[in-house]
Scaffold this motif. Structure first.
Motif, mmCIF file in Angstrom:
data_model
loop_
_atom_site.group_PDB
_atom_site.id
_atom_site.type_symbol
_atom_site.label_atom_id
_atom_site.label_comp_id
_atom_site.label_asym_id
_atom_site.label_seq_id
_atom_site.Cartn_x
_atom_site.Cartn_y
_atom_site.Cartn_z
ATOM 1 N N PRO A 596 0.809 -1.224 0.000
ATOM 2 C CA PRO A 596 0.000 0.000 0.000
ATOM 3 C C PRO A 596 0.841 1.273 0.000
ATOM 4 C CG PRO A 596 -0.344 -1.272 2.007
ATOM 5 C CD PRO A 596 0.492 -2.090 1.127
ATOM 6 N N ASN A 597 2.011 1.227 0.647
ATOM 7 C CA ASN A 597 2.863 2.428 0.646
ATOM 8 C C ASN A 597 3.215 2.827 -0.762
ATOM 9 O OD1 ASN A 597 2.878 2.360 3.352
ATOM 10 N ND2 ASN A 597 4.988 1.651 3.582
ATOM 11 N N ARG A 598 3.623 1.819 -1.495
ATOM 12 C CA ARG A 598 4.098 2.041 -2.847
ATOM 13 C C ARG A 598 2.956 2.512 -3.744
ATOM 14 N NH1 ARG A 598 7.158 -3.103 -4.908
ATOM 15 N NH2 ARG A 598 8.345 -2.612 -3.041
ATOM 16 N N THR A 599 1.841 1.797 -3.658
ATOM 17 C CA THR A 599 0.685 2.164 -4.460
ATOM 18 C C THR A 599 0.244 3.587 -4.130
ATOM 19 O OG1 THR A 599 -0.029 -0.116 -4.496
ATOM 20 C CG2 THR A 599 -1.700 1.524 -4.980
ATOM 21 N N ALA A 600 0.232 3.883 -2.818
ATOM 22 C CA ALA A 600 -0.256 5.195 -2.403
ATOM 23 C C ALA A 600 0.646 6.307 -2.879
ATOM 24 C CB ALA A 600 -0.381 5.239 -0.887
ATOM 25 N N SER A 601 1.969 6.132 -2.753
ATOM 26 C CA SER A 601 2.805 7.272 -3.141
ATOM 27 C C SER A 601 2.861 7.407 -4.655
ATOM 28 C CB SER A 601 4.188 7.218 -2.505
ATOM 29 O OG SER A 601 4.816 6.023 -2.832
ATOM 30 N N THR A 602 2.691 6.303 -5.363
ATOM 31 C CA THR A 602 2.599 6.416 -6.824
ATOM 32 C C THR A 602 1.315 7.144 -7.198
ATOM 33 O OG1 THR A 602 3.654 4.266 -6.927
ATOM 34 C CG2 THR A 602 2.756 5.121 -8.963
ATOM 35 N N ALA A 603 0.229 6.748 -6.531
ATOM 36 C CA ALA A 603 -1.058 7.371 -6.817
ATOM 37 C C ALA A 603 -1.054 8.834 -6.402
ATOM 38 C CB ALA A 603 -2.170 6.615 -6.093
ATOM 39 N N ALA A 604 -0.329 9.139 -5.302
ATOM 40 C CA ALA A 604 -0.315 10.514 -4.804
ATOM 41 C C ALA A 604 0.239 11.470 -5.847
ATOM 42 C CB ALA A 604 0.509 10.591 -3.526
ATOM 43 N N ALA A 605 1.240 10.978 -6.597
ATOM 44 C CA ALA A 605 1.821 11.831 -7.632
ATOM 45 C C ALA A 605 0.760 12.211 -8.659
ATOM 46 C CB ALA A 605 2.988 11.115 -8.301
ATOM 47 N N LEU A 606 -0.054 11.229 -9.027
ATOM 48 C CA LEU A 606 -1.111 11.506 -9.998
ATOM 49 C C LEU A 606 -2.211 12.345 -9.356
ATOM 50 C CD1 LEU A 606 -2.126 10.964 -12.860
ATOM 51 C CD2 LEU A 606 -3.284 8.948 -11.985
ATOM 52 N N MET A 607 -2.445 12.049 -8.081
ATOM 53 C CA MET A 607 -3.486 12.766 -7.335
ATOM 54 C C MET A 607 -3.300 14.278 -7.434
ATOM 55 S SD MET A 607 -3.850 12.700 -3.195
ATOM 56 C CE MET A 607 -2.349 13.597 -2.862
ATOM 57 N N ILE A 608 -2.061 14.726 -7.332
ATOM 58 C CA ILE A 608 -1.808 16.168 -7.340
ATOM 59 C C ILE A 608 -2.260 16.779 -8.665
ATOM 60 C CG2 ILE A 608 0.001 17.908 -7.284
ATOM 61 C CD1 ILE A 608 1.542 15.800 -5.522
ATOM 62 N N GLY A 609 -1.790 16.147 -9.754
ATOM 63 C CA GLY A 609 -2.185 16.656 -11.063
ATOM 64 C C GLY A 609 -3.690 16.621 -11.249
ATOM 65 N N VAL A 610 -4.296 15.503 -10.878
ATOM 66 C CA VAL A 610 -5.744 15.358 -11.073
ATOM 67 C C VAL A 610 -6.497 16.363 -10.200
ATOM 68 C CG1 VAL A 610 -7.715 13.836 -10.730
ATOM 69 C CG2 VAL A 610 -5.637 12.959 -11.781
ATOM 70 N N ALA A 611 -6.022 16.542 -8.962
ATOM 71 C CA ALA A 611 -6.696 17.493 -8.070
ATOM 72 C C ALA A 611 -6.710 18.875 -8.702
ATOM 73 C CB ALA A 611 -5.999 17.533 -6.716
ATOM 74 N N LEU A 612 -5.572 19.268 -9.271
ATOM 75 C CA LEU A 612 -5.500 20.602 -9.860
ATOM 76 C C LEU A 612 -6.377 20.693 -11.102
ATOM 77 C CD1 LEU A 612 -1.719 21.295 -9.298
ATOM 78 C CD2 LEU A 612 -3.658 22.288 -8.111
ATOM 79 N N VAL A 613 -6.319 19.639 -11.930
ATOM 80 C CA VAL A 613 -7.172 19.639 -13.132
ATOM 81 C C VAL A 613 -8.636 19.705 -12.722
ATOM 82 C CG1 VAL A 613 -7.967 18.214 -15.048
ATOM 83 C CG2 VAL A 613 -5.522 18.466 -14.632
ATOM 84 N N ALA A 614 -9.009 18.889 -11.716
ATOM 85 C CA ALA A 614 -10.405 18.875 -11.278
ATOM 86 C C ALA A 614 -10.791 20.229 -10.707
ATOM 87 C CB ALA A 614 -10.608 17.788 -10.226
#
Lengths: 959, 253
Positions: A596-614
């Motif tokens: 989960p650590n790995r999945t989460a920090s990988t996802a977090a990187a995308l999360m930032i971009g998506v959050a801003l786009v959203a």
């Protein structure tokens, strides 16, 4: 240890290449921005140096008003020239003193096809000047033709001439604040060596005509003076000062004027610079997650190696510095590469902004030492800082780990928190307790239940999240934007800390059949859409080819190829989603869950971009909904004349247009709407002006007292109820005002109205006579008109179109069209932001590829086993792709949640500013999810291929 | 010596797999290594065969080639009537999935799947439903009924190997290949696994080919084939641990 560091790097080229790529992209955006703004700055610096080359002294008003369009100064009397002429040291040409009155006007050329040249609202300014009589003072050099002598003669810049095809002798329509008129082009001039000054479109008039257009009989903006040879600029200024000793008149040297112009440009560029830098920093922030993730995984994978080092006597510090050393080397090399790419990217950024209508004059490439230092420093520091936590983890690997059977098999590396000494933990607990008392309780429970790392993480995450959210709210409602930015970063970190806990639970949900069914269905639809797009583009390409349009054919073929790639990605997405119903997809889901650590920090990187786009998407749709609501509610006009290009700043029409519209027999009421900046009660404010009676009929401003508002007179002002309440102004109060034409005016508050800035207008309103007295230029930005009863809409439009026709930059719109145009200009801006955020999303995609690639290395034996017992290559690819899709969906969902929360908070905070509707666009948000899934499949391509090509035998026998 | 090893019982029984003049050569010229040097051997249906030999004798290579994990560079490999040497990658994968069972020395299980999922993995990959009755029989035989929903990390080494044996049996393959299946186990757990394999042949008429170093393990087989330097040097029917050990000692000379 250094040798070991370097060997470690060379042994794992690929994994570090991917990390380096993430750093490189972030750094290249940063350095590209710096290079671009430096280049623009130099272009303008040179431009102003050229403009003022012959000017030794400059005479102008000492009064000034700072507005959003820069500093404005009142005009000065033309008669000053004869005073200046008396000063010693002023150069002479054919007996006349070299002192040239200058005026700057808005003047827009109309091209041969009837399209206006340039776009004063967004990009290339469209300006008019006086053709200088004195060669010494003029930066202009005739390329062909001669100087203008008659009022209907003009010289145009070579850039505009080349663009429009106008030649000497042609008649050309020019739009100014007076009625559109035809002029004869008598000359085409170059600006120094350039075709045009900074991409502007320029018309040069005779002095008399310029003064006529500017309504500035016997006035100039300023007077440029040339000195005799041997007279220094300072001396000349001193001598002129002694001969004209008037209040409110200022004399400065040419050098000072240049410096001032340059500073002003730099000031206006700094906004633009900051705007781009924000996106560069977002990209770097996203890179941090990737770097952190890569080093974390690598440390986990090398647990045995590190334990061995510890066993043979290396200290924890040495192990740590070997990891940090790797990050230093990677960070530095990637930054150097990023700098190089950035120089190229600067051109790309320019082209990107250009494609959104923002024309930037920039020649050559300027690489300042600052750019090099900043890029290398930031890239290296960011990389090393991101590797600190993983290196700490490496330092606490116990020597005994070397003896364990397998370091790879599902083992988590030792937790960072467990590596801290007990006293540090307590200090951490106390620190947390200062902010959130609950934090310490959770930590206590955590310590008692010996689940320090898991619960500690939750506590820490919640605390950080709370702090960030608090900062954002304080920032938003307290109007401190910097705090919002800091808060946003803190919230991202908080969510990233909570991520693993969320990831474990959410991954399974995201891998579930309903989600897979949705992805499957949407993927199939997208496959169809992209497939059709491919075919359509191919057919069009073929048609273009037969039509002999090779360039078009190539472009269309490229589009077809792109669509085909996307269609193929969609097919893969569908296959991966279908796999989710079978064991191979379940394996993918479980793989996403197991670390989960790995999945989460990988996802977090995308999360930032998506959050801003959203966030941007939500803000845009909320703004559109708010504007739409205002138009629907308050608008009573049948037609609006608005600039074709959209936007406000700088563009507009001569008031003659509104007069002509009003005079039409079909029209009942019409008024032009003007915008201006003034200093009200000591602060620079945006105000509007129109015929109050007509405006109130056409736009429901909800005045408190209709008669008072409709009869607003000179030196009176109407303010919105909100502002009146805020400032405590009552009808009859006096407000001190300063306008561009100089002096201080006392305005009496005469009326209040309900729909101020919230309605998309301004909180301040003055009548047209107040406006025309206080502003040098009169341009209507919009004209509202209402038809007489009984006149059909079609007949009204026909009549208006006829009157508007000479105004090439104007277009008649009905309410729906007007609304659409407002939305369009918002969309354009939003698209620009999407384009700038794209890089952050790409970096996040690289992060997914990187994590998958590293996980695959880790799972080599498992993959070998799967292949041995009969998993086909395509099944294996689906497994990996589905894992990628789950990571991407996790990031996207988190990002959407953040985007929605932030969006809601910002809309609430901006409700005073006219954005009062929170309208998240469902369809667009779903599209964001699908695009993220598609990107995941695209970025999983190489890891999946690599895994599928693993040699089964080697894989099962891997240690 | 290149001999066609003949099993007296092979005449009436079917042949499950055979190698015909199979060779596997790595490298070329001076560096040439002949892992298999023209081997011809048959493995009878419903028999338990052990392959033995010193390190580097080619026994693992032979197993890998027979199991479709590797390819011979010369000669032919048959699984039943299917010639494996001419199958492509995808066909080999499907053969492994549908017709071959595997038991490796270690790392036999997918850590994210529980015991039951691991056992049915090949069938799940094929999109087939397991035969419930057979599945229960297999699970009962290896004594895993109460461990089906445990993940590999929650099972002992012996239990993990039992899951692997169950997986190999569950899809009723034509042939089960076991590569040192007891190499990582203590003698008690090893004996248990070998007992299951013996029962699989005797009671369920399965065919097993096992590579092993351990004479005790080999003694569970019907027949032992001895390899050295990529060639078959000897074979033994109805082996006992002592006989095998004696035979192995002779390799040294």
């Amino acid at each position: 240890m250094l040798k070991l560091t370097l060997k470690g790097l060379f042994a794992h080229k690929l994994r570090f290449a991917l990390t380096a790529l993430a750093v490189m992209l972030g750094v290249s955006f940063l350095s590209g921005t710096l290079v671009l703004t430096d280049t623009i700055k130099r272009t303008f610096d040179e431009l102003f140096a050229d403009v003022n080359k012959g000017t030794d002294a400059y005479v102008r008003s000492s009064e000034k008003l700072d507005s959003h369009l820069g500093t404005i100064r009142p005009r000065i009397p033309a008669s000053l020239i004869s005073e200046i002429a008396k000063s010693e040291g002023v150069a002479r040409q054919h007996g006349s003193p070299v002192a040239q009155g200058q005026l700057q006007l808005s003047a827009q050329l109309v091209g041969k096809s009837g399209e206006p040249v340039g776009d004063p609202g967004q990009g290339a300014p469209t300006l008019g000047f006086i053709w200088d009589d004195f060669r010494q003072l003029s930066p202009w050099k005739l390329d062909t033709g001669r100087a203008p002598r008659a009022d209907d003669e003009v010289v145009i810049d070579k850039g505009s001439a080349d663009k429009t095809g106008y030649k000497v002798g042609d008649k050309v329509q020019i739009l100014t604040q007076v009625a559109p008129a035809k002029y004869r082009v008598v000359g085409i001039a170059k600006f120094g060596r350039a075709d045009s000054p900074g991409g502007a479109s320029v018309t040069l008039f005779t002095r008399e005509q310029a003064q006529t257009i500017a309504r500035a009989r016997n006035q100039f903006d300023g007077i440029a003076v040339g000195g005799q040879a041997g007279v220094s600029q300072a001396d000349l200024v001193k001598r002129i000062r002694s001969s004209i000793d008037l209040p409110k008149i200022q004399v400065i040297t040419g050098a000072e004027l240049t410096k001032e112009n340059q500073n002003e440009i730099q000031k206006s560029l700094s906004f633009f610079n900051t705007f781009l830098l924000i996106f560069a920093l977002v990209a770097l922030f996203v890179s941090c997650f990737i770097i952190f993730n890569t080093f974390s995984i690598v440390v986990a994978q090398r647990t045995k190696e590190m334990a061995l080092l510890r066993a043979i006597g290396a200290s924890g510090r040495q192990v740590m510095s070997s990891v940090l050393g790797e990050s230093l080397v990677v960070g530095f090399l990637a930054s150097v590469a990023g700098l190089g790419v950035g120089i190229v990217l600067a051109g790309g950024l320019k082209a990107l902004l250009g494609s959104f209508g923002i024309d930037i004059p920039a020649g050559g490439t300027v690489l300042n030492t600052r750019t090099v230092v900043v890029a290398l420093l930031v890239g290296t520091v960011v990389t090393v800082a991101s590797a600190i936590a993983p290196s700490l983890r490496a330092s606490v690997v116990p020597p005994i780990a070397a003896m364990r059977a397998s370091a790879l098999e599902g083992t988590e590396s030792p937790s960072l928190l467990s590596g801290l000494s007990r006293s540090t933990k307590i200090i951490l607990g106390v620190l947390v307790a200062i902010f959130v008392p609950g934090g310490v309780i959770i930590l206590l429970i955590a310590w008692l239940s010996r689940k320090v790392s898991w619960l500690g993480r939750v506590a820490l995450g919640l605390v950080v999240l709370t702090l960030g959210a608090a900062a954002i709210l304080v920032g938003l409602f307290g109007g401190r934007i910097a705090l919002v930015g800091v808060g946003a970063v803190v919230v991202f970190v908080g969510i990233a800390l909570l991520g693993p806990v969320i990831a474990r639970r959410t991954s399974r949900l995201l891998g579930s059949k309903p989600v897979a069914m949705f992805v499957l269905f949407a993927g199939a639809l997208m496959t169809l859409a992209f497939g059709l797009a491919t075919v359509a583009s191919l057919v069009q390409s073929a048609l273009a080819l037969f039509g002999g349009k090779i360039g078009t054919a190539l472009a269309l073929a490229a589009a077809a190829a792109a669509a085909a790639v996307l269609a193929a990605a969609c097919v893969n997405l569908v296959v991966a989603a279908r796999a989710a119903f079978r064991v191979e997809g379940r394996l993918g889901t479980q793989n996403a869950e197991r670390n989960p650590n790995r999945t989460a920090s990988t996802a977090a990187a995308l999360m930032i971009g998506v959050a801003l786009v959203a966030l941007i998407t939500i803000l845009a749709s909320s703004t559109k909904a708010s504007i739409g609501a205002t138009i629907d509610k308050a608008f009573r006009a049948d037609y609006i004349v608005a600039p074709k290009a959209g936007g406000f700043g700088g563009s507009g029409f001569s008031p003659e247009l509104a007069t002509a519209v009003k005079a039409l027999p079909e029209i009942q009421t019409a008024t032009g709407l003007r915008f201006g900046t003034a200093e009200l009660d000591g602060k620079s404010k945006f105000l509007i002006s129109a015929d109050p009676k007509a405006l109130n009929e056409l736009f429901d401003l909800q005045p408190a007292n209709t008669t008072a508002f409709e009869n607003l007179g000179p030196d009176q002002i109407a303010v919105s109820k909100r502002i009146a309440k805020e400032k405590g102004w009552k009808v009859g109060d006096t407000v001190k005002a300063r306008f561009p034409n100089g002096g201080t005016t006392d305005l009496t508050v005469a009326a209040k109205f309900g729909v101020g800035q919230q309605g998309g207008l301004s909180d301040y309103f003055v009548s047209l006579d107040t406006f025309s007295r206080n502003y040098p230029e009169q341009f209507d930005v919009q004209v509202y008109a209402k038809l007489k009863p009984g006149v059909s809409l079609a007949a009204g439009k026909l009549a208006m179109d006829r009157v508007v026709k000479p105004y090439a930059n104007a277009k008649v719109e009905d309410q729906a069209g007007f609304k659409a145009k407002q939305e369009q200009s918002i969309d354009q801006f939003v698209n620009l932001i999407y384009a700038l955020l794209f890089l952050a999303v790409i970096i996040a995609g690289i992060g997914i590829a990187n994590t998958l690639a590293l996980s695959i290395v880790e799972r080599t034996r498992e993959i070998g086993l799967l292949r041995a017992v009969g998993m086909t290559r395509s099944q294996l690819k689906s497994t990996i792709r589905w894992e990628a899709v789950i990571i991407a969906l996790l990031g996207t969902v988190l990002g959407l949640v953040i985007g929605l929360v932030f969006g809601w908070a910002i809309v609430r905070a901006l409700s005073d500013q006219g954005i009062n509707k929170f309208a998240p666009p469902g369809a667009q948000l779903v599209v964001i999810v699908l695009i993220a899934a598609l990107l995941a499949v695209l970025f999983a391509y190489f890891p999946a291929r690599r895994a599928a090509r693993l040699d089964v035998l080697k894989a099962i026998s891997t240690e | 010596m290149t001999s066609v090893a003949s099993d007296p019982r092979s005449a009436p029984t079917k042949v499950a797999a055979r190698a015909v003049n199979a060779s596997k050569i790595y490298g070329s010229g001076e560096a040439e290594v002949r892992a298999l040097d023209g081997i011809s051997v048959e493995f009878a249906d419903c028999a338990f065969t052990a392959i033995m030999g010193p390190s580097g004798s080619g026994k693992s290579t032979l197993l890998h080639c027979l199991a479709g994990l590797d390819r011979v560079t010369g000669g032919q490999i048959f699984l039943g009537d299917v010639e494996m040497s001419s199958a492509n990658e995808k066909q080999l994968t499907l053969i492994r999935r549908d017709r071959i069972g595997f038991v490796f020395q270690a790392f036999n299980l997918i850590p994210t799947l529980d015991a039951e999922e691991n056992i049915t993995l090949p069938m799940a990959l094929a999109g087939r439903k397991p035969d419930k009755e057979w599945f229960d029989t297999v699970v009962r035989t290896v004594g895993l009924a109460d461990r089906l929903h445990h993940r590999p990390s929650e099972l002992s080494g012996g239990q993990q190997q039992r899951v692997a044996v169950a997986r190999a049996l569950a899809s009723k393959p034509d042939l089960i290949f076991a590569d040192e299946p007891t190499g990582n186990l203590d003698s008690h757990a090893g004996a248990e696994i070998l007992g299951f394999m013996r029962r699989a042949v005797d009671d369920f008429r399965q065919t097993i080919v096992m590579v092993t170093h351990d004479p005790v393990a080999a003694s569970y087989a019907d027949r032992v084939v001895f390899l050295a330097d990529g060639k078959i040097v000897d074979e033994m029917l109805d082996p006992t641990a002592d006989l095998v050990l004696d035979r192995l000692k002779n390799f040294g000379e």
